[in-house]
Motif scaffolding. Structure first.
Motif, PDB file in Angstrom:
ATOM      1  N   ILE A  48       0.847  -1.191   0.000  1.00  0.00           N
ATOM      2  CA  ILE A  48       0.000   0.000   0.000  1.00  0.00           C
ATOM      3  C   ILE A  48       0.886   1.246   0.000  1.00  0.00           C
ATOM      4  N   ASP A 232     -13.908   4.290  -0.418  1.00  0.00           N
ATOM      5  CA  ASP A 232     -13.662   4.169  -1.864  1.00  0.00           C
ATOM      6  C   ASP A 232     -12.960   5.420  -2.407  1.00  0.00           C
ATOM      7  N   SER A 235      -9.339   5.242  -1.584  1.00  0.00           N
ATOM      8  CA  SER A 235      -8.635   4.308  -2.479  1.00  0.00           C
ATOM      9  C   SER A 235      -8.332   4.956  -3.825  1.00  0.00           C
ATOM     10  N   LYS A 236      -9.305   5.677  -4.367  1.00  0.00           N
ATOM     11  CA  LYS A 236      -9.110   6.356  -5.655  1.00  0.00           C
ATOM     12  C   LYS A 236      -8.033   7.440  -5.537  1.00  0.00           C
ATOM     13  N   THR A 238      -5.507   7.519  -3.394  1.00  0.00           N
ATOM     14  CA  THR A 238      -4.200   6.878  -3.263  1.00  0.00           C
ATOM     15  C   THR A 238      -3.681   6.426  -4.626  1.00  0.00           C
TER      16      THR A 238
END
Length: 282
Positions: A48, A232, A235-236, A238
């Motif tokens: 990550i 979400d 996440s986008k 990152t």
């Protein structure tokens, strides 16, 4: 230096700096951090983007829930430090005595600006403007000045998530039940269970109960309703950061478009639309 915190400048600096209040939803931010932490505990080798989450906030002296959230942030930060391999990828720092002098250093250092209030609750906000002009990218709800930022920079240069103010009102009319979201999201269940277990030797079951079983209104600022949308969006964001050309373009777009918040424009609009003043000729 002030907090004795060790931070890695090569990590993403994800910053939420503002008054500590339930509607500003520092708790929603923490819930996402708990989810990342639980993922890394299950798989410390997970690939990550390393992140440092920085909180700057003060709570009013008698504001019990705000103070409980501060405790949660601090205990979570200490718990993460007990796992050095995880701490390389996930770090949490709470800045004490947040003030303007600190903001002058913190805002230019930020990569991500957290503007995640429940839609319909923020009158305007000015911190989001200061982050914007320093090149931090906003993740936020369509609330307050976020609406104008989104219009200025376009959908590709801001990360908007969650229910709109109209949708929030509709949820209240229908009868908001936070337990519905808990029961249908495994990710959310795991976060609430972690709150019950606690961090660094202290349970935060009181906050879990506040979100699910309050005698008043459970989860009054709809952290559970917006949680999956927020995770979400994170996440986008990152993924966007890992594309440095794209990220730099987004940051530069925010800086370039920040002029819409100039005092000249603001005072002119007040004069024309609210005070209804007329220009003197000659």
């Amino acid at each position: 230096k002030k907090e004795g915190a060790v931070i890695d400048p090569n990590t993403v600096f994800d910053v939420q700096a503002k008054r500590l209040h339930e509607y500003k939803r520092q708790l929603l931010n923490v819930m996402n951090i708990i989810s990342l932490y639980s993922d890394l505990k299950e798989n410390p080798d997970m690939n990550i983007q390393p992140q440092t989450f920085i909180f700057g906030a003060k709570a009013a002296p008698g504001y019990l829930m705000a103070k409980q959230i501060i405790k949660l942030i601090c205990f979570l930060a200490e718990d993460i430090k007990h796992h050095p391999e995880i701490n390389k990828k996930l770090n949490v720092v709470y800045m004490e005595d947040y003030n303007v002098t600190m903001a002058e250093k913190l805002m230019p250092a930020s990569d991500i600006s957290e503007q995640i209030s429940l839609a319909g609750k923020e009158a305007s906000g000015t911190g989001n403007m200061k982050f914007m002009i320093n090149g931090a990218v906003t993740v936020g709800t369509l609330d307050g000045a976020n609406v104008e930022i989104a219009e200025a920079v376009g959908d590709d240069s801001i990360f908007i998530f969650g229910h709109t103010a109209e949708e929030v009102e509709e949820l209240w009319r229908k009868g908001y039940a936070s337990s519905c979201y808990y029961n249908r999201s495994e990710r959310l269940k795991r976060v609430i269970d972690y709150l019950q277990t606690g961090f660094n030797g202290r349970s935060f079951g009181d906050i879990a109960n506040y979100l699910l079983f309050s005698y008043g209104i459970s989860d009054p600022y709809m952290c559970l309703a917006d949680y999956d949308y927020y995770a979400d969006a994170q996440s986008k964001m990152t993924a966007a950061y890992e594309d440095r050309t794209r990220w730099n373009r987004i940051a530069l777009t925010n800086i370039a478009k920040a002029g819409i918040f100039s005092a000249d424009r603001s005072i002119t609009e007040y004069a024309e639309k609210i005070w209804r003043l007329k220009r003197l000729e000659g």
